[in-house]
Motif scaffolding. Structure first.
Motif, PDB file in Angstrom:
ATOM      1  N   PRO A 118      31.163   7.250  63.722  1.00  0.00           N
ATOM      2  CA  PRO A 118      31.793   6.134  63.177  1.00  0.00           C
ATOM      3  C   PRO A 118      33.034   5.528  63.811  1.00  0.00           C
ATOM      4  N   PHE A 119      33.397   4.521  63.469  1.00  0.00           N
ATOM      5  CA  PHE A 119      34.815   4.046  63.762  1.00  0.00           C
ATOM      6  C   PHE A 119      35.680   4.855  63.421  1.00  0.00           C
ATOM      7  N   CYS A 120      36.828   5.201  63.991  1.00  0.00           N
ATOM      8  CA  CYS A 120      37.892   6.034  63.628  1.00  0.00           C
ATOM      9  C   CYS A 120      38.794   5.187  62.631  1.00  0.00           C
ATOM     10  N   HIS A 121      39.113   5.987  61.371  1.00  0.00           N
ATOM     11  CA  HIS A 121      39.852   5.007  60.822  1.00  0.00           C
ATOM     12  C   HIS A 121      41.327   5.903  60.464  1.00  0.00           C
TER      13      HIS A 121
ATOM     14  N   ASN B  46      37.218   4.922  70.965  1.00  0.00           N
ATOM     15  CA  ASN B  46      36.943   5.315  69.668  1.00  0.00           C
ATOM     16  C   ASN B  46      36.783   7.040  69.688  1.00  0.00           C
TER      17      ASN B  46
END
Lengths: 178, 178, 178, 178
Positions: free
Chosen positions: A46-49, A90
């Motif tokens: 996933p995209f890093c949050h 990312n």
């Protein structure tokens, strides 16, 4: 035995950055390293949050565990807009000091136009930040679209030798710094 | 009227980088710019695959069209591992010369630790690559977690003033360079 | 009328960086700028000692006054060890915000080996620090020893055109930002 | 025994960069390295002219021989205009691959204002270029004018410890990479 993980910043099929990475990993293997390529095209990252919980994406834990268990990384990236790819940044954002500190790192970039070291420079700053060791050798492959033959080998033997030297330096340095 | 698009490199709710961006956008608006924040948390953007076809992700076209139609960008990013976020780099990778060349850009970074300009330096290299204009003013907010009050305002009036000057410089420069 | 000062980071006679600078200055002049080359080979500049008093070296005051009175700078440097020359950095160290802030700057580097933008990147960081404006155009001339003919002209017309565009952008931007 | 040479980018008497360097050299000595400080204030070094012949300035040969014979360098510089000093770059320009390749390097910068790693970043690029090894540890001392007591010791014990760790890492790495 030195364990080397390969990471590639391109999601394109038959990317030249991936071809270059595979040559470097093969060279590391010929120097008796244990090598593994973590293919982001096969992983579901996933995209890093900016938080800690990625339990919905088990590949994050796989990435973290494999990198943590390794001694060294070979990283290859396309240069997009004068730096390394967001895909690669990312993935590095999903890792931290625990996985990256003290790793020995070798860097490769590929470019459509003239050779340039901007992507490599930025990767060095990031690697330093997490207290990893980037070997002085590095390879930037300009006009990458015309550098590989159909078997994925580099046509220019000097470039092929530089990839080999990079991989050997990574394995050798990982032994010395351990 | 100068059109300014805001981009933020954090996907975290109530991110300090987003708070800083909103202050900068408000300042640009007070200088009579038309401002819009493209919130990556609300958009469905894919990882850049290096190709052209993103028709499965209509937000890519939205991003490209909005940035292309703007005169200027205000970009705010958390500093992850000594550079800007992969989320932001990936969004920039989805854009190209057609959208970014000649844009006027103002940069903000937020950090958990001490102030540093690494993320801003790397964003400058990338912006230069696409022939955009980054104004000399920039703001790096160290120890960002303690800099904002509950209303999202900066506690230190000097920092607040620097954000304002950054936004004014972006609007003013966009007028002059047009 | 836009005033442009030329600075060169090489002290070598017939340096390729100086040849490139002279072409850029001639192009600026053809765009109706008033140009002057401050030749460090003809000036007696000391090493910067970090203090204020350079009264023993009147050329420091000359350098400061000429740069202060200019609208723009064209700077050309050899790339030594992956950055611009110490000779040039020392000259910039003898200048400060008073002379450099708001100047429009155009950058050229020459290299013995392959083209690279490291020297230009570092000059951009320094220029930003003093709040100058570096135009997005830049020229890095690789294998510089074979690029000039006996009249000091660039053999490759594309390179010659890039030098010209750089100079024109500097003059044009200086007019717009004034 | 590991031999460490100290170089300082300031020519100012009682420069804080020199104070920091001396602390690092003392720490290296306590780790049983042989240390020597090459004081540019006591040497008569010319500006680099890009050629080979510096026979009029015998200190160039001294600098080259001492650095060549060393295993490691500790380098401390003031940050001028967002990079390291021209004095230091010029000294590095007088050196080459023969003297610098494979050296282990530790870096310190001092700044009048807020802490920043720009000078260190640029020194890393230059060190990489000549194939030296810069240890991941580094120290940037912000507001340096208030950090030292009258005996030249750092007032903040955490900063003192970071200088010590930097020196220890340099000595330790020089042993491992030899």
């Amino acid at each position: 035995m030195v364990k080397v993980i390969g990471l590639c910043g391109s999601l394109r099929d038959s990317a030249t950055s991936e071809k270059a990475l595979k040559l470097a990993l093969a060279a590391a293997q010929s120097a008796e390293a244990e090598v593994e390529y973590l293919d982001f095209k096969q992983m579901h990252l996933p995209f890093c949050h900016g938080g800690e919980d990625y339990s919905e994406y088990p590949d994050v834990a796989v990435l973290q565990a494999k990198v943590k268990a390794a001694d060294a990384l070979l990283i290859s990236t396309p240069e997009y807009h004068g730096s390394f790819s967001g895909v690669l940044k990312n993935a590095l954002d999903l890792l931290g000091f625990e996985e990256l500190t003290d790793k020995v790192i070798g860097l490769i970039s590929v470019l459509g136009g003239a050779q340039n070291s901007n992507a490599l420079n930025d990767l060095r700053t990031v690697s330093r930040w997490v207290h990893a060791w980037v070997v002085p050798e590095q390879v930037a492959i300009g006009q990458a679209w015309k550098q590989f033959d159909e078997q994925g080998q580099l046509i220019d033997p000097k470039l092929a030798e530089r990839i080999e030297k990079l991989a050997f330096s990574v394995v050798d340095t990982a032994k010395k710094l351990r």
